[in-house]
Design an enzyme around this catalytic site. Sequence first.
Site, PDB file in Angstrom:
ATOM      1  N   HIS A   1       0.821  -1.217   0.000  1.00  0.00           N
ATOM      2  CA  HIS A   1       0.000   0.000   0.000  1.00  0.00           C
ATOM      3  C   HIS A   1       0.856   1.269   0.000  1.00  0.00           C
ATOM      4  CE1 HIS A   1       1.047   0.974   4.143  1.00  0.00           C
ATOM      5  NE2 HIS A   1       0.957  -0.332   4.376  1.00  0.00           N
TER       6      HIS A   1
ATOM      7  N   GLU B   1      -2.015  -7.108   7.277  1.00  0.00           N
ATOM      8  CA  GLU B   1      -0.704  -6.982   7.902  1.00  0.00           C
ATOM      9  C   GLU B   1      -0.628  -7.856   9.158  1.00  0.00           C
ATOM     10  OE1 GLU B   1       2.314  -6.854   7.865  1.00  0.00           O
ATOM     11  OE2 GLU B   1       2.840  -4.744   7.596  1.00  0.00           O
TER      12      GLU B   1
END
Length: 199
Positions: free
Chosen positions: A8, A85
């Site tokens: 990202h 994550e």
Amino acid sequence: MLVGLIRHGLTDWNAAGRIQGQSDIPLNDEGRRQAVRLAERLKEDKGIRWDFVITSGLKRAEETGEIIANRLGIPLYEPDPRIMERSFGQAEGLTALERESKWGKDWDLQELGQEKIEAIRQRALSFLSDLGERYGDQNVLVVSHGGLLAQLFAAMYQDQCTERIGNLSLTILEKNETSWDLRLYNCLRHLEEIIEEMK
């Protein structure tokens, strides 16, 4: 089948050196600009046609994926939590200095509620395996996170991939009969002008 693995774009916590984990932090303006740059690069590369984008569902990944999907005119699929994550437990939101002053340099080896390395590798490998089985005739862009991608690459390629995964970096894997070949690793070519401006 090609899979483009993307970290990202930048967030305010990234910029401040705060560990994010599964804290749901949005992109900042720089992160949005980075996503546009990667989308433009992918659009200009006529050699590969991407079919859809899938993200982890955390805001920073989802927004990156939306920007890329919109610019390429391809669908954004439902998020997959397996590519979230790594959870860092009590360490989330803290800088390196804050973590070390609280728990010492080996904070990551202590029991602070963080997800075990083996668990993150298993879910990342499970996601990639399912992706290959379900969409084996398509080219897929996956927007995930630095910690997860680093562990996926370590599980697949051992010591071959040790660089820190950059925000908005692009890694491309190609699925063959028995393996995933690494075609491109942690590439930031599309951000070179931005990096130069920041110097």
